[in-house]
Design a protein around this motif. Structure first.
Motif, PDB file in Angstrom:
ATOM      1  N   THR A  54      44.101 -46.567 -20.382  1.00 30.37           N
ATOM      2  CA  THR A  54      43.196 -45.565 -19.820  1.00 30.37           C
ATOM      3  C   THR A  54      42.896 -45.873 -18.360  1.00 30.37           C
ATOM      4  OG1 THR A  54      42.227 -45.178 -21.996  1.00 30.37           O
ATOM      5  CG2 THR A  54      40.948 -44.427 -20.100  1.00 30.37           C
ATOM      6  N   LEU A  55      42.710 -47.150 -18.036  1.00 32.60           N
ATOM      7  CA  LEU A  55      42.475 -47.531 -16.643  1.00 32.60           C
ATOM      8  C   LEU A  55      43.663 -47.152 -15.762  1.00 32.60           C
ATOM      9  CD1 LEU A  55      40.718 -51.028 -16.546  1.00 32.60           C
ATOM     10  CD2 LEU A  55      39.891 -48.871 -15.596  1.00 32.60           C
ATOM     11  N   LYS A  56      44.862 -47.321 -16.285  1.00 30.64           N
ATOM     12  CA  LYS A  56      46.058 -46.965 -15.515  1.00 30.64           C
ATOM     13  C   LYS A  56      46.118 -45.459 -15.287  1.00 30.64           C
ATOM     14  CE  LYS A  56      49.977 -47.588 -13.422  1.00 30.64           C
ATOM     15  NZ  LYS A  56      49.898 -47.798 -11.981  1.00 30.64           N
ATOM     16  N   LEU A  57      45.785 -44.678 -16.311  1.00 33.07           N
ATOM     17  CA  LEU A  57      45.736 -43.224 -16.148  1.00 33.07           C
ATOM     18  C   LEU A  57      44.695 -42.833 -15.101  1.00 33.07           C
ATOM     19  CD1 LEU A  57      45.917 -42.078 -19.880  1.00 33.07           C
ATOM     20  CD2 LEU A  57      47.704 -41.792 -18.148  1.00 33.07           C
ATOM     21  N   LEU A  58      43.533 -43.488 -15.160  1.00 31.08           N
ATOM     22  CA  LEU A  58      42.477 -43.216 -14.190  1.00 31.08           C
ATOM     23  C   LEU A  58      42.925 -43.583 -12.779  1.00 31.08           C
ATOM     24  CD1 LEU A  58      39.454 -44.508 -16.291  1.00 31.08           C
ATOM     25  CD2 LEU A  58      39.797 -42.140 -15.528  1.00 31.08           C
ATOM     26  N   ALA A  59      43.551 -44.738 -12.646  1.00 32.26           N
ATOM     27  CA  ALA A  59      44.037 -45.175 -11.329  1.00 32.26           C
ATOM     28  C   ALA A  59      45.020 -44.167 -10.756  1.00 32.26           C
ATOM     29  CB  ALA A  59      44.691 -46.558 -11.444  1.00 32.26           C
ATOM     30  N   ASN A  60      45.960 -43.737 -11.585  1.00 34.05           N
ATOM     31  CA  ASN A  60      46.954 -42.760 -11.125  1.00 34.05           C
ATOM     32  C   ASN A  60      46.288 -41.451 -10.710  1.00 34.05           C
ATOM     33  OD1 ASN A  60      48.928 -44.633 -11.694  1.00 34.05           O
ATOM     34  ND2 ASN A  60      49.604 -43.652 -13.571  1.00 34.05           N
ATOM     35  N   GLU A  61      45.358 -40.982 -11.506  1.00 37.41           N
ATOM     36  CA  GLU A  61      44.677 -39.710 -11.209  1.00 37.41           C
ATOM     37  C   GLU A  61      43.827 -39.819  -9.941  1.00 37.41           C
ATOM     38  OE1 GLU A  61      43.846 -35.821 -11.432  1.00 37.41           O
ATOM     39  OE2 GLU A  61      45.201 -36.827 -12.816  1.00 37.41           O
ATOM     40  N   LEU A  62      43.216 -40.977  -9.727  1.00 43.85           N
ATOM     41  CA  LEU A  62      42.309 -41.163  -8.588  1.00 43.85           C
ATOM     42  C   LEU A  62      43.021 -41.671  -7.335  1.00 43.85           C
ATOM     43  CD1 LEU A  62      39.344 -42.693 -10.591  1.00 43.85           C
ATOM     44  CD2 LEU A  62      39.436 -40.412  -9.563  1.00 43.85           C
ATOM     45  N   GLY A  63      44.297 -41.998  -7.452  1.00 41.24           N
ATOM     46  CA  GLY A  63      45.059 -42.446  -6.284  1.00 41.24           C
ATOM     47  C   GLY A  63      44.700 -43.838  -5.810  1.00 41.24           C
ATOM     48  N   VAL A  64      44.329 -44.698  -6.742  1.00 41.98           N
ATOM     49  CA  VAL A  64      44.023 -46.094  -6.403  1.00 41.98           C
ATOM     50  C   VAL A  64      44.928 -46.996  -7.236  1.00 41.98           C
ATOM     51  CG1 VAL A  64      41.621 -45.639  -5.759  1.00 41.98           C
ATOM     52  CG2 VAL A  64      42.154 -46.284  -8.119  1.00 41.98           C
ATOM     53  N   PRO A  65      45.185 -48.219  -6.756  1.00 40.86           N
ATOM     54  CA  PRO A  65      45.973 -49.141  -7.569  1.00 40.86           C
ATOM     55  C   PRO A  65      45.131 -49.656  -8.744  1.00 40.86           C
ATOM     56  CG  PRO A  65      45.237 -50.250  -5.584  1.00 40.86           C
ATOM     57  CD  PRO A  65      44.813 -48.801  -5.466  1.00 40.86           C
ATOM     58  N   LEU A  66      45.773 -50.055  -9.798  1.00 38.08           N
ATOM     59  CA  LEU A  66      45.074 -50.556 -10.979  1.00 38.08           C
ATOM     60  C   LEU A  66      44.139 -51.718 -10.635  1.00 38.08           C
ATOM     61  CD1 LEU A  66      44.676 -50.458 -14.054  1.00 38.08           C
ATOM     62  CD2 LEU A  66      46.679 -51.952 -14.266  1.00 38.08           C
ATOM     63  N   ASN A  67      44.594 -52.623  -9.777  1.00 38.99           N
ATOM     64  CA  ASN A  67      43.767 -53.793  -9.447  1.00 38.99           C
ATOM     65  C   ASN A  67      42.482 -53.437  -8.694  1.00 38.99           C
ATOM     66  OD1 ASN A  67      45.288 -53.183  -7.094  1.00 38.99           O
ATOM     67  ND2 ASN A  67      45.264 -55.312  -6.426  1.00 38.99           N
ATOM     68  N   TYR A  68      42.407 -52.242  -8.150  1.00 32.42           N
ATOM     69  CA  TYR A  68      41.188 -51.780  -7.471  1.00 32.42           C
ATOM     70  C   TYR A  68      39.968 -51.904  -8.385  1.00 32.42           C
ATOM     71  CZ  TYR A  68      37.825 -48.290  -5.747  1.00 32.42           C
ATOM     72  OH  TYR A  68      36.686 -47.644  -5.341  1.00 32.42           O
ATOM     73  N   PHE A  69      40.146 -51.574  -9.659  1.00 31.46           N
ATOM     74  CA  PHE A  69      39.024 -51.593 -10.598  1.00 31.46           C
ATOM     75  C   PHE A  69      38.465 -52.992 -10.850  1.00 31.46           C
ATOM     76  CE2 PHE A  69      41.248 -47.648 -12.006  1.00 31.46           C
ATOM     77  CZ  PHE A  69      40.239 -46.762 -11.657  1.00 31.46           C
ATOM     78  N   PHE A  70      39.231 -54.013 -10.514  1.00 33.15           N
ATOM     79  CA  PHE A  70      38.810 -55.390 -10.781  1.00 33.15           C
ATOM     80  C   PHE A  70      38.281 -56.108  -9.546  1.00 33.15           C
ATOM     81  CE2 PHE A  70      42.010 -54.150 -13.862  1.00 33.15           C
ATOM     82  CZ  PHE A  70      41.339 -54.418 -15.051  1.00 33.15           C
ATOM     83  N   CYS A  71      38.255 -55.428  -8.400  1.00 33.13           N
ATOM     84  CA  CYS A  71      37.776 -56.039  -7.157  1.00 33.13           C
ATOM     85  C   CYS A  71      36.265 -56.209  -7.201  1.00 33.13           C
ATOM     86  CB  CYS A  71      38.178 -55.194  -5.952  1.00 33.13           C
ATOM     87  SG  CYS A  71      39.960 -55.104  -5.716  1.00 33.13           S
ATOM     88  N   GLU A  72      35.812 -57.410  -6.920  1.00 31.01           N
ATOM     89  CA  GLU A  72      34.391 -57.730  -7.023  1.00 31.01           C
ATOM     90  C   GLU A  72      33.584 -57.408  -5.770  1.00 31.01           C
ATOM     91  OE1 GLU A  72      33.499 -61.484  -9.105  1.00 31.01           O
ATOM     92  OE2 GLU A  72      35.665 -61.671  -9.349  1.00 31.01           O
ATOM     93  N   ASP A  73      34.259 -57.101  -4.661  1.00 28.90           N
ATOM     94  CA  ASP A  73      33.523 -56.753  -3.443  1.00 28.90           C
ATOM     95  C   ASP A  73      34.247 -55.624  -2.722  1.00 28.90           C
ATOM     96  OD1 ASP A  73      35.378 -57.960  -1.265  1.00 28.90           O
ATOM     97  OD2 ASP A  73      35.076 -59.641  -2.650  1.00 28.90           O
ATOM     98  N   GLU A  74      33.529 -54.998  -1.808  1.00 27.21           N
ATOM     99  CA  GLU A  74      34.054 -53.820  -1.104  1.00 27.21           C
ATOM    100  C   GLU A  74      35.286 -54.136  -0.258  1.00 27.21           C
ATOM    101  OE1 GLU A  74      33.011 -50.671  -1.595  1.00 27.21           O
ATOM    102  OE2 GLU A  74      31.691 -51.559  -3.081  1.00 27.21           O
ATOM    103  N   ALA A  75      35.273 -55.278   0.425  1.00 29.70           N
ATOM    104  CA  ALA A  75      36.402 -55.617   1.298  1.00 29.70           C
ATOM    105  C   ALA A  75      37.680 -55.784   0.491  1.00 29.70           C
ATOM    106  CB  ALA A  75      36.092 -56.887   2.087  1.00 29.70           C
ATOM    107  N   THR A  76      37.593 -56.454  -0.637  1.00 33.80           N
ATOM    108  CA  THR A  76      38.763 -56.661  -1.479  1.00 33.80           C
ATOM    109  C   THR A  76      39.256 -55.329  -2.044  1.00 33.80           C
ATOM    110  OG1 THR A  76      37.927 -58.860  -2.056  1.00 33.80           O
ATOM    111  CG2 THR A  76      39.678 -57.982  -3.431  1.00 33.80           C
ATOM    112  N   ALA A  77      38.343 -54.454  -2.421  1.00 32.87           N
ATOM    113  CA  ALA A  77      38.710 -53.135  -2.936  1.00 32.87           C
ATOM    114  C   ALA A  77      39.442 -52.335  -1.862  1.00 32.87           C
ATOM    115  CB  ALA A  77      37.466 -52.391  -3.424  1.00 32.87           C
ATOM    116  N   LYS A  78      38.937 -52.379  -0.650  1.00 33.57           N
ATOM    117  CA  LYS A  78      39.571 -51.659   0.450  1.00 33.57           C
ATOM    118  C   LYS A  78      40.960 -52.226   0.731  1.00 33.57           C
ATOM    119  CE  LYS A  78      38.379 -49.688   4.895  1.00 33.57           C
ATOM    120  NZ  LYS A  78      37.338 -49.533   5.892  1.00 33.57           N
ATOM    121  N   LEU A  79      41.068 -53.553   0.731  1.00 33.58           N
ATOM    122  CA  LEU A  79      42.370 -54.188   0.944  1.00 33.58           C
ATOM    123  C   LEU A  79      43.362 -53.806  -0.149  1.00 33.58           C
ATOM    124  CD1 LEU A  79      41.327 -57.768   2.105  1.00 33.58           C
ATOM    125  CD2 LEU A  79      42.736 -56.140   3.391  1.00 33.58           C
TER     126      LEU A  79
END
Length: 107
Positions: A54-79
């Motif tokens: 489900t996370l992979k489906l969400l990532a694909n739909e939202l245009g973010v990589p799967l690992n985005y959901f596991f980033c603990e801070d904003e800078a890492t998420a942006k990277l």
């Protein structure tokens, strides 16, 4: 020490950036229309955590990589998002640059 699950935060941020309602997002990834909004709400509140498929489906739909959901801070998420948009050769060049910078700073 407590740990805050980053998935609810990242999911809500990406959904809002995509300008989708909880219901619309759920329906787009194949959830039943009657349960899409409550289920997405539970994911965003952290009451339930989506499975990896489900996370992979969400990532694909939202245009973010799967690992985005596991980033603990904003800078890492942006990277994570910036790196995902790079070509393989650009990623290799970035790795080389970072490794060289680290070696230089250790010397």
């Amino acid at each position: 020490m407590s740990f805050n699950n980053p998935i609810p935060i990242r999911l809500k941020q990406a959904r809002k950036k995509a300008n989708l309602s909880q219901k619309a997002l759920g329906v787009h990834i194949g959830m039943d229309e009657s349960s899409a909004s409550p289920r997405m709400n539970q994911y965003e509140k952290g009451k339930h955590t989506p499975d990896i498929n489900t996370l992979k489906l969400l990532a694909n739909e939202l245009g973010v990589p799967l690992n985005y959901f596991f980033c603990e801070d904003e800078a890492t998420a942006k990277l994570a998002c910036l790196i995902a948009d790079m070509s393989e050769s650009e990623r290799e060049a970035l790795i080389l640059t970072l490794e060289t910078t680290k070696l230089d700073s250790e010397a």
